[in-house]
Scaffold this active site. Sequence first.
Site, PDB file in Angstrom:
ATOM      1  N   TYR A  95       0.642  -1.066   0.092  1.00  0.00           N
ATOM      2  CA  TYR A  95      -0.038   0.022   0.055  1.00  0.00           C
ATOM      3  C   TYR A  95       1.004   1.047   0.069  1.00  0.00           C
ATOM      4  CZ  TYR A  95      -4.264  -2.765   0.673  1.00  0.00           C
ATOM      5  OH  TYR A  95      -5.299  -3.631   0.472  1.00  0.00           O
ATOM      6  N   GLU A 137      -8.218  -7.384   5.497  1.00  0.00           N
ATOM      7  CA  GLU A 137      -7.108  -8.249   5.011  1.00  0.00           C
ATOM      8  C   GLU A 137      -6.420  -8.729   6.074  1.00  0.00           C
ATOM      9  OE1 GLU A 137      -5.257  -6.297   1.993  1.00  0.00           O
ATOM     10  OE2 GLU A 137      -6.951  -5.664   0.829  1.00  0.00           O
TER      11      GLU A 137
END
Length: 394
Positions: A95, A137
């Site tokens: 990310y 997640e």
Amino acid sequence: MLTQEHINIIKSTIPLLESAGPALTQHFYQRMFSHNPELKHIFNMTHQKTGRQSVALFEAIAAYAKHIDNLAALTSAVERIAHKHTSFNIQPEHYQIVGHHLLETLRELAPDAFTQPVEEAWTAAYFFLAQVFIDREGALYLERKQALGGWRDGRTFVVREKQVESAYVTSFVLVPADGGAVLDYQPGQYIGIEVTPEGSDYREIRQYSLSHASNGREYRISVKREGVGSDNPGLVSHYLHNNVKVGDSVKLYAPAGDFFYVERERPVVLISAGVGATPMQAILHTLAKQNKSGVTYLYACNSAKEHTFAQETAQLIAQQGWMQQVWYRDESADDVLQGEMQLAELILPIEDGDFYLCGPIGFMQYVVKQLLALGVDKARIHYEVFGPHAQLAA
């Protein structure tokens, strides 16, 4: 921290995003893969060639900007994307890389509009959303690791059986190399499979629907040989068909996916075309184990040779006393209608049935339009898109 001022600025940039369109995300991907080519081991590069991934990412970014003051509207999208990310084994550090290249893309494509306040707002907005994904997640990874037969990263499986299902679809039965149990899954979910095809510079990860009911011992996937006769044949699907044999090993990531059968006291209608039959087969086997009544199975393909699971499905339906109708587009056959699927000609549980769809996007759009015209509540229409997500109806 995402503030109200940040939210106001983000919403003010929506016209800028819309004017850029998918060109924005195309630039983003080109930039990211140029600076971080190691990510080509994770992303499906075929979807980069077709442009579908760029469109899907642009739509996701635009939706986030539009709903940033009402994130509850994005709950289903977050869940769908989080499941897909775990099948690629996405990690928190990814990310940071994506965020950097997204912000730099905005700076490069709109240097005058990308002022310091805009940069600060988009930075806050991106990393706020990134943390939402990281948290979800992480929870999915932990849940699967702690469950019976579960695991966290890739796990080696061995091909125990390889079975031709139709002209272009072959099934692979996979068992764990360590001899242990395998994680249960919901009928309709998929697994991520990692291989390195001959001639490829990258590890390739693809998602394939599980095509049998969960049993705790093995997984079955049924893979279509994509792009037959085209200039762009499916890299992984052709490798699996041509090169992977009984006894060979592959790496799997744990079952995932937000499309699956939910048990309710309602009639069930399963509608699919082509290789879209794969998740429906898992649902059919699960419904048979439950002795579910009121099941209708509708399937379309080009011809008898492309009719995937024809015998297996016919046996299940006969045993359970369910209703089935099949369409062949290019030829006629006994008990088969020729042409396009016409739902108005059938008796269906319009008022209370759950409708599950899978197949080519154009086919599903065609079916959803018919279902809505017949009066089916949109909330009772559930669908799975193979590849980058797409909306079927407004």
